[in-house]
Design a protein around this motif. Sequence first.
Motif, short mmCIF file in Angstrom:
data_model
loop_
_atom_site.label_atom_id
_atom_site.label_comp_id
_atom_site.label_asym_id
_atom_site.label_seq_id
_atom_site.Cartn_x
_atom_site.Cartn_y
_atom_site.Cartn_z
N ARG A 1 0.60 17.08 2.12
CA ARG A 1 1.51 17.36 3.12
C ARG A 1 2.71 16.30 3.09
O ARG A 1 2.42 15.12 2.65
CB ARG A 1 0.66 17.65 4.53
N ALA A 2 3.57 16.51 4.05
CA ALA A 2 4.61 15.72 4.24
C ALA A 2 4.11 14.69 5.24
O ALA A 2 3.28 14.89 6.01
CB ALA A 2 5.86 16.17 4.88
N PRO A 3 4.43 13.35 5.14
CA PRO A 3 4.34 12.23 6.25
C PRO A 3 4.95 12.52 7.61
O PRO A 3 6.02 13.05 7.69
CB PRO A 3 4.68 10.90 5.37
N THR A 4 4.40 12.24 8.59
CA THR A 4 4.77 12.18 10.01
C THR A 4 5.88 11.14 9.85
O THR A 4 5.82 10.32 8.87
CB THR A 4 3.77 12.02 11.05
N ALA A 5 6.73 11.07 11.04
CA ALA A 5 7.56 10.06 10.95
C ALA A 5 7.15 8.59 11.05
O ALA A 5 7.60 7.80 10.37
CB ALA A 5 8.43 10.20 12.40
N ALA A 6 6.23 8.51 11.62
CA ALA A 6 5.43 7.11 11.60
C ALA A 6 4.80 6.74 10.18
O ALA A 6 5.02 5.59 9.83
CB ALA A 6 4.21 7.04 12.74
N GLU A 7 4.20 7.71 9.68
CA GLU A 7 3.65 7.56 8.20
C GLU A 7 4.98 7.18 7.50
O GLU A 7 4.73 6.57 6.54
CB GLU A 7 2.96 8.71 7.73
N ALA A 8 6.07 7.92 7.32
CA ALA A 8 7.09 7.53 6.39
C ALA A 8 7.67 6.22 6.71
O ALA A 8 8.07 5.65 5.70
CB ALA A 8 8.38 8.73 6.76
N SER A 9 7.60 5.88 7.80
CA SER A 9 8.20 4.55 8.45
C SER A 9 6.94 3.27 7.68
O SER A 9 7.46 2.21 7.34
CB SER A 9 8.57 4.31 9.87
N ARG A 10 6.05 3.80 7.61
CA ARG A 10 4.93 2.96 7.12
C ARG A 10 4.93 2.59 5.62
O ARG A 10 4.96 1.78 4.84
CB ARG A 10 3.40 3.26 7.46
N GLU A 11 5.38 3.81 5.09
CA GLU A 11 5.62 3.88 3.46
C GLU A 11 6.76 2.82 3.15
O GLU A 11 6.65 2.15 2.06
CB GLU A 11 5.86 5.32 3.09
N LYS A 12 7.84 2.99 4.03
CA LYS A 12 8.88 2.27 3.75
C LYS A 12 8.55 0.60 3.99
O LYS A 12 9.05 -0.09 2.94
CB LYS A 12 9.88 2.54 5.12
N GLN A 13 7.95 0.33 4.78
CA GLN A 13 7.32 -1.07 5.16
C GLN A 13 6.81 -1.55 3.72
O GLN A 13 6.79 -2.72 3.19
CB GLN A 13 6.52 -1.24 6.52
N LEU A 14 5.95 -0.63 3.08
CA LEU A 14 4.94 -1.15 2.08
C LEU A 14 6.03 -1.43 0.94
O LEU A 14 5.99 -2.25 0.02
CB LEU A 14 4.05 -0.25 1.80
N VAL B 1 5.60 -8.44 -15.76
CA VAL B 1 6.61 -7.82 -14.49
C VAL B 1 5.85 -6.74 -13.99
O VAL B 1 5.17 -6.10 -14.56
CB VAL B 1 7.87 -7.54 -15.32
N SER B 2 5.98 -6.53 -12.48
CA SER B 2 5.39 -5.45 -11.88
C SER B 2 6.12 -4.58 -11.16
O SER B 2 7.33 -5.21 -10.43
CB SER B 2 4.00 -6.10 -11.27
N TYR B 3 6.06 -3.47 -10.79
CA TYR B 3 6.50 -2.71 -9.92
C TYR B 3 5.77 -2.52 -8.76
O TYR B 3 4.33 -2.89 -8.71
CB TYR B 3 6.60 -1.13 -10.48
N VAL B 4 6.33 -1.95 -7.62
CA VAL B 4 5.44 -1.76 -6.42
C VAL B 4 5.38 -0.11 -6.51
O VAL B 4 6.31 0.46 -6.79
CB VAL B 4 6.18 -1.97 -4.90
N GLY B 5 4.28 0.49 -6.45
CA GLY B 5 4.23 1.99 -6.79
C GLY B 5 4.23 2.87 -5.46
O GLY B 5 3.49 2.78 -4.76
N PHE B 6 4.90 4.00 -5.84
CA PHE B 6 4.94 4.91 -4.88
C PHE B 6 3.60 5.70 -4.47
O PHE B 6 3.12 5.95 -3.71
CB PHE B 6 6.04 6.20 -5.18
N GLY B 7 2.83 5.62 -5.53
CA GLY B 7 1.52 6.41 -5.34
C GLY B 7 0.46 5.50 -4.82
O GLY B 7 -0.08 6.06 -3.78
N ALA B 8 0.69 4.11 -5.04
CA ALA B 8 -0.16 3.26 -4.34
C ALA B 8 0.13 3.34 -2.83
O ALA B 8 -0.84 3.09 -1.90
CB ALA B 8 -0.28 1.95 -4.78
N ILE B 9 1.26 3.50 -2.49
CA ILE B 9 1.76 3.45 -1.16
C ILE B 9 1.53 4.64 -0.29
O ILE B 9 0.87 4.72 0.68
CB ILE B 9 3.23 3.38 -1.14
N ARG B 10 1.55 5.92 -1.16
CA ARG B 10 1.45 7.20 -0.46
C ARG B 10 -0.23 7.05 -0.07
O ARG B 10 -0.61 7.77 0.88
CB ARG B 10 1.94 8.16 -1.31
N ARG B 11 -0.84 6.81 -1.03
CA ARG B 11 -2.32 6.80 -1.00
C ARG B 11 -2.55 5.95 0.24
O ARG B 11 -3.63 6.35 0.86
CB ARG B 11 -3.12 6.39 -2.25
N ALA B 12 -1.98 4.88 0.31
CA ALA B 12 -2.59 3.88 1.32
C ALA B 12 -2.37 4.48 2.93
O ALA B 12 -2.97 4.28 3.70
CB ALA B 12 -1.89 2.52 1.32
#
Length: 542
Positions: free
Chosen positions: A163-176, A145-156
Motif C-alpha cells: 500500500r502507499a505510505p501515510t503522510a507520516a510514513e512518507a516523511s519517515r522514509e525521507k528522513q531515512l 562505496v555504498s548506497y542507501v537503499g529504497f527497499g531497506a527504507i520502505r521495509r523499515a
Amino acid sequence: MNRSRAATFLLLSSSPLLVASASGQVQQADVLITGGKLYDGSTAAPITGDVAITGDKIVYVGPKAPMTAKRTIDAKGMVVAPGLIDAHTHADHFLEDSDKGQRANPAWVMQGVSTVFVGVDGNGTPNLKAKFAQYQKPGIGTNVVSYVGFGAIRRAVLGEAARAPTAAEASREKQLVIQGMCEGAIGLSAGLFYAPQNFATTEEVIPLAKEAGIRGGIYDTHQRDESSYSIGLMNSTEEVLRIGREGQIPVHYSHIKTLGHDVWGKSADMIKLINDARAKGQNVTANQYPWLASNTGLDAALVPRWASDGGASAMLKRFDDAALMPKIRAEMVKNLDRRGGAGAILITSGYTADDSTGMTKGKAAPWTGKYLSDVAKMWKLDPVDAAVRVLREAKGRASIVSFTISEPDIENFMKQPWVVTSSDGSVGHPREYATFQTKYAVYVKQKHVIDEAFFIRHSTGLTADIFKLDRRGYLKPGYFADVLVFDPNRYVPKADYVHPAVLSEGVQELFVNGVAAVDNGKMTGALSGRPLPHTPPPGTCK
Ligand SMILES: [Zn+2]
C-alpha cells in the motif's frame, strides 16, 4: 640478488634521468612499476611508461620515472591501469565475513578490482556510519562505496505492505534517505522490480530521490521492469528518466539489459530514449555485465508479485490456498515462458530448512546446479509444479541463473559512451569471479566489440567521473594508489555457470591504497581497502 633488486640496480646505474630532491637526496618511491603499457583511465592513448607509488598515493606517472624505489616491478609486456571499479556488486558477504581471507575480497581482487559498490538494488542500510565502521575496523581487501537503499527504507517503515505510505510514513522514509546520504551514501539505490519496493508508485519515489539529489547523490536503479512483467521495458525506462527529471538527480540504470525474448532487440529503442534525454541535458548513465544469463530468485522470476505480498511465508500460505493456486499457477506458466522455459533456468542454490542464510552457506539441496527442466524430470512433475515444490522445500527462496539476455543487445549497450562495467556479482553466478576477464577475453579480444582502451576507460576513469569518486579511477600524481598490472595474454576467466566460484587469472599486481592485494599473481590477503563515504555539499546535513 633477486629480480626486483636487480631492476633497481639497473635503473640506478643506467638512468640519465635521475634527479635529486631539494635536500640533495635521490628521490625514492616505495614502489616503481616500469615499462608497462600504461592507460591512465582517461581517453588518452596508452604510453610505455612508469608509475611510482609512495605511501597510499601515486607520485609519478610518465615515460620514465626520475626516481628510484624500494621495490621495482618490471611491467614490460603488461598492461598498467588504475584499479578497476565495479559499479554494482553483492560483495557484502565477503566484506562482512568473520574470516580474514574472505574479507580480502578474493573474487574481486583477482579480477583487478580495487573498489566495489554495495547497497545496490535498494538494499543499502541508512545506518551507514556503523556499516562503514564494521568494514574499516577488522579491515577489507577492496575499497567500498555504498548506497542507501529504497527497499531497506520502505521495509523499515512499511514492512512488506502493498500500500502507499501515510503522510507520516512518507516523511519517515525521507528522513531515512537523508540519514543515509549524510552518513556517506553515494546515492539512493532502488530495485522497483522487487517486492516490497514494487508496491511503491513513481510518486512515492520522486521526493526521496530529490532528497538524495540535494545531497549530491545519484539515483541508481534495478528498474521496475526489464522485460514484459508489469509496465513493460519501455515504460519502465521512461519511469527512471521521470524520477531523474522531477527528482532533479542524475540517474543510473544498473545492469542495463533486455530480459526475455519478448523484449529482445529493444536495446536500440532504450538507447534512443536515453540519448534523447541526454541530448536535452539530463544526466543519464548505466552499468552493464557481459553475461547472457541473469541471476535472481526463483520466486522473483516466476511467482506473481501479488502472490508474494507479505514475504515468503505469506507466499507459501497462498500456495496452500486451493482457491488462489490456479491463478498463481497460470501466471507462473506465463512467466516461465517469458524466461525461455524450464531449460533456461539453472537453480544455483537455495535456502535449506535449517539454515536461513542458505544463499551463501546452506547445504546443497537436491536441485542445486540443475536446470528446472531436469528437476521436473527427476520429480516427474510439470516444471511449474517442480518450481513450486522447490520454493516450498526452500522455505520460499532459491536463487537461479536464467538464460534470458540476447547477445546483440549486450553488444549494443556495451558500446555506448555512457555505459560502464559492473559484475552484479553474487553467489552462484560466475559473474562474481569472472566479469572483468570475461568482458576483456570475449568482447575485446575475441569479438572486437570494444577495444582495450575502451574496456579500461569504462571500468576506471569514466566510472569514477559518474560517481565523482575522490581521487580514484585515474593514474595521476596525488591520486590514491589503486593500481593494476595485468598480463593481457593471461587475463582470462576461469569460472563458468556450473563452477561459478573459481578465481580468475592474469592479474600480476593489484595495489589498493598503495598496498599489494595481489603480488606476483597471488593474493596477499592484505586488508588495505577503505570505505569511501560520499561528502554531501556543505549545509545539506545538519
Ligand atoms: Zn539488480
